[in-house]
Design a protein around this motif. Structure first.
Motif, PDB file in Angstrom:
ATOM      1  N   LEU A  15      -5.505   9.067  33.885  1.00  0.00           N
ATOM      2  CA  LEU A  15      -5.028   9.458  35.214  1.00  0.00           C
ATOM      3  C   LEU A  15      -6.027   9.047  36.285  1.00  0.00           C
ATOM      4  N   LEU A  88       4.739  16.856  37.944  1.00  0.00           N
ATOM      5  CA  LEU A  88       3.606  17.769  37.887  1.00  0.00           C
ATOM      6  C   LEU A  88       3.683  18.846  38.962  1.00  0.00           C
ATOM      7  N   ILE A  92       2.549  23.013  39.362  1.00  0.00           N
ATOM      8  CA  ILE A  92       1.395  23.532  40.099  1.00  0.00           C
ATOM      9  C   ILE A  92       1.692  24.212  41.418  1.00  0.00           C
TER      10      ILE A  92
ATOM     11  N   PHE B  81      -6.431  28.671  37.314  1.00  0.00           N
ATOM     12  CA  PHE B  81      -5.275  27.879  37.738  1.00  0.00           C
ATOM     13  C   PHE B  81      -5.515  27.277  39.110  1.00  0.00           C
ATOM     14  N   TYR B  84      -8.001  24.552  38.826  1.00  0.00           N
ATOM     15  CA  TYR B  84      -7.385  23.388  38.170  1.00  0.00           C
ATOM     16  C   TYR B  84      -6.557  22.594  39.173  1.00  0.00           C
ATOM     17  N   VAL B  85      -5.752  23.294  39.930  1.00  0.00           N
ATOM     18  CA  VAL B  85      -4.890  22.632  40.918  1.00  0.00           C
ATOM     19  C   VAL B  85      -5.739  21.919  41.969  1.00  0.00           C
ATOM     20  N   LEU B  88      -7.190  18.871  40.326  1.00  0.00           N
ATOM     21  CA  LEU B  88      -6.123  17.917  40.007  1.00  0.00           C
ATOM     22  C   LEU B  88      -5.699  17.124  41.237  1.00  0.00           C
TER      23      LEU B  88
END
Lengths: 96, 96
Positions: A15, A88, A92, B81, B84-85, B88
């Motif tokens: 990614l 995705l 999220i 979470f 992570y977001v 990401l």
DNA sequence: ATTATTTAGTTTATAATATAAACTACTTTA
DNA sequence: TAAAGTAGTTTATATTATAAACTAAATAAT
């Protein structure tokens, strides 16, 4: 509800590579290696997988007598990335 | 450049579970199973991993004589979470 | 009433992935 | 010409994900 996340892209290193290739259009092996902090071996393997999936093109040449591997994203790669991001987002963004 | 993506959350099924638990606060095993389309075995394993990581709490009881497994997200889970977001997003937003 | 089926899971075996270590092939420098 | 460096690839291993097989009990059928 939750769409499948393309397993080729749902990998931290792959990614990151695709993310880089989308912004720079073309990049050398070592550029990708530095930016992603990956080991050469891991990067080599993951580039092959992206190539096999048709997401990138790999060109091999020589620069100052040394082998040079240059990568660029394909249309299929761009499409796959966009689709991955779209799917995705279902995961999220918190639905109230 | 690219931050590490929490491997506990960078998994399609576990991410889907956390995503669900963030919106519903509490959910039964079968609810999660239906929503995620996972097999019981896979779901069971992934719930244990989320529990071991301290991201969810699992409560076992009985409902109409049958065992009932109820899950809810923990504060650590919410934090993980969100982190992570955040990380990401570095990967998925195209930098011009 | 005991056999079969269903519910609600867990455990374990296997398949797939990611990663690093070891290797190849060459070039440059000492 | 031996040692060190460049640019990778291949392969072995560790980690993960997943499904198949199993457990334990409840309910339904014969």
């Amino acid at each position: 509800m939750f769409k499948e996340l393309d397993p080729i892209l749902h990998s931290q290193l792959r990614l990151a590579v695709i993310s880089l290739l989308i912004s720079v259009k073309e990049a050398e092996f070592n550029y990708l290696k530095e930016k992603t902090k990956a080991s050469s071996g891991n990067l080599s393997v993951q580039l092959q997988k992206l190539k096999e999936a048709g997401y990138i093109e790999i060109e091999k040449s020589f620069k100052d007598n040394f082998p040079l591997t240059t990568c660029k994203i394909s249309n299929a790669g761009i499409e796959a990335f966009e689709n991955y991001v779209k799917n995705l987002k279902q995961y999220i963004q918190v639905k109230k």
